[in-house]
Write a protein that holds these residues in place. Structure first.
Motif, mmCIF file in Angstrom:
data_model
loop_
_atom_site.group_PDB
_atom_site.id
_atom_site.type_symbol
_atom_site.label_atom_id
_atom_site.label_comp_id
_atom_site.label_asym_id
_atom_site.label_seq_id
_atom_site.Cartn_x
_atom_site.Cartn_y
_atom_site.Cartn_z
ATOM 1 N N GLY A 226 0.799 -1.210 0.000
ATOM 2 C CA GLY A 226 0.000 0.000 0.000
ATOM 3 C C GLY A 226 0.834 1.264 0.000
ATOM 4 O O GLY A 226 0.313 2.352 -0.182
ATOM 5 N N ASP A 227 2.160 1.157 0.213
ATOM 6 C CA ASP A 227 3.029 2.330 0.226
ATOM 7 C C ASP A 227 3.287 2.858 -1.184
ATOM 8 O O ASP A 227 3.746 3.973 -1.348
ATOM 9 C CB ASP A 227 4.374 1.988 0.873
ATOM 10 N N LEU A 228 3.023 2.042 -2.193
ATOM 11 C CA LEU A 228 3.354 2.409 -3.567
ATOM 12 C C LEU A 228 2.203 3.159 -4.223
ATOM 13 O O LEU A 228 1.053 2.719 -4.176
ATOM 14 C CB LEU A 228 3.682 1.156 -4.375
ATOM 15 N N HIS A 229 2.522 4.296 -4.848
ATOM 16 C CA HIS A 229 1.540 5.044 -5.633
ATOM 17 C C HIS A 229 1.929 4.940 -7.102
ATOM 18 O O HIS A 229 3.074 5.188 -7.472
ATOM 19 C CB HIS A 229 1.483 6.496 -5.171
ATOM 20 N N ILE A 230 0.954 4.549 -7.901
ATOM 21 C CA ILE A 230 1.224 4.244 -9.306
ATOM 22 C C ILE A 230 0.605 5.299 -10.198
ATOM 23 O O ILE A 230 -0.598 5.586 -10.122
ATOM 24 C CB ILE A 230 0.678 2.849 -9.676
ATOM 25 N N VAL A 231 1.441 5.882 -11.042
ATOM 26 C CA VAL A 231 1.024 6.917 -11.989
ATOM 27 C C VAL A 231 1.128 6.327 -13.390
ATOM 28 O O VAL A 231 2.204 5.914 -13.823
ATOM 29 C CB VAL A 231 1.916 8.165 -11.879
ATOM 30 N N GLY A 232 0.010 6.256 -14.097
ATOM 31 C CA GLY A 232 0.006 5.721 -15.450
ATOM 32 C C GLY A 232 0.068 6.815 -16.493
ATOM 33 O O GLY A 232 -0.440 7.920 -16.278
#
Length: 332
Positions: free
Chosen positions: A119-125
């Motif tokens: 949950g620490d990872l933020h993903i930008v597409g």
């Protein structure tokens, strides 16, 4: 509990430099111990489990009966004379040496290179519905900007990603290799993935396909496996995914993204394409899901730029800073 990497070599100066470097690497989550004397190593092994024994080839006859899970020879020459040995050339950069160790390690399932909370990872597409060349620039400059303050990985699934645009001379096929490892059902995917990671400027990256067909080998569940491995084991805070053209895995990627940037230029064709794209996304998912897609007007750039001077462009840096600031509350 961390795995143990033991290094056995008579060259004390070499050992000191190697151990110092390995201990500084955040993505090398092993306890590192060093020995110049085989007797001292054998005594250590009696009370400690060793995952990897990296040893100079002069110790061959002594390590035959050692209990290390993986034995890797430090070779003075690039040729390995015996087929049953796994070896690494000693005199190369420690960065490459580390990647070779990770690539060769045949440990058990569940080994973590880095430990991170899910949950620490933020993903930008980055999604391009019109084959917009500028999407490559947007992905790279966002990774560059995020990388100034966050541990950032740039993953490009664009089969035509420009290496020269990143200032890279050599060819990379990291994504093709990653797909191969996933298809092999490799128990240590995180280790294999870490061996594919390189660094430029402020961020790490995995790019390059040997052929676009490789991408069509990926299934949706395998895409999720890759992203979950990055989230659970590699300790990044931000993942920027250049999605390339819309294809069979796009929805699976979008589902994992916190938000998706859609590079745009001025013109009626862009607006019409965006409208149709959203209609199809809503058809597959819903309107709330489609709201994650954020069209962004990309500044005019010099498409003759083929080196990493793109990172020095004030216009592109300002563009990236505005996006990062706008979405900053979503990224820690």
């Amino acid at each position: 509990m961390n795995e143990v990497l033991a290094v056995l070599d008579k060259d004390k100066e070499y050992l000191e430099q190697l151990i110092h470097y390995l201990k500084q690497k955040k993505n090398f989550n092993f306890i590192v111990v060093a020995f110049t004397d085989i007797t001292a190593y054998l005594e250590y092994e009696e009370t400690n489990k060793v995952a990897i024994l990296l040893y100079h080839n002069s110790y061959d006859e002594f390590v035959f009966g050692c209990n290390a899970k993986q034995k890797i020879v430090l070779m003075e020459t690039k040729a390995i004379s015996e087929e049953n040995k796994v070896g690494i050339y000693k005199y190369q950069s420690v960065e490459i040496l580390m990647k070779e160790i990770l690539r060769l390690y045949e440990g058990t399932q569940g080994i973590n290179i880095r430990e991170a909370l899910s949950g620490d990872l933020h993903i930008v597409g980055i999604a391009s519905i019109i084959g917009e060349v500028s999407s490559n620039y947007v992905g790279a400059i966002l990774a560059y900007e995020y990388g100034k303050s966050k541990r950032t990985l740039f993953l490009s699934l664009d089969p035509f990603q420009s290496k020269k645009m990143l200032g890279l001379r050599e060819e990379f096929e990291g994504v093709s290799d990653l797909i191969y490892y996933v298809k092999q059902k490799n128990n240590n995917l995180s280790l294999k993935m870490a061996s594919l990671i390189n660094k430029i400027e402020t961020f790490d990256y995995i790019i390059g396909l040997s052929h676009w067909n490789d991408l069509f080998e990926l299934q949706e569940e395998e895409v999720k496996q890759i992203l979950n491995t990055i989230r659970s084991h590699l300790n990044y805070e931000v993942l920027v995914v250049e999605m390339g053209s819309i294809n069979h895995i796009s929805i699976a990627l979008m589902e994992e993204c916190n938000y998706i940037y859609q590079p745009m230029q001025k013109g009626e064709i862009y607006r019409e394409k965006d409208k149709e794209f959203r209609r199809q996304v809503i058809l597959k998912k819903d309107e709330l899901f489609a709201n994650k897609i954020k069209p962004v007007l990309v500044p005019e750039v010099d498409y003759n730029v083929t080196t990493n001077v793109i990172f020095k462009s004030e216009k592109m840096n300002e563009f990236a800073r505005e996006l990062v600031t706008k979405e900053g509350s979503c990224v820690g």
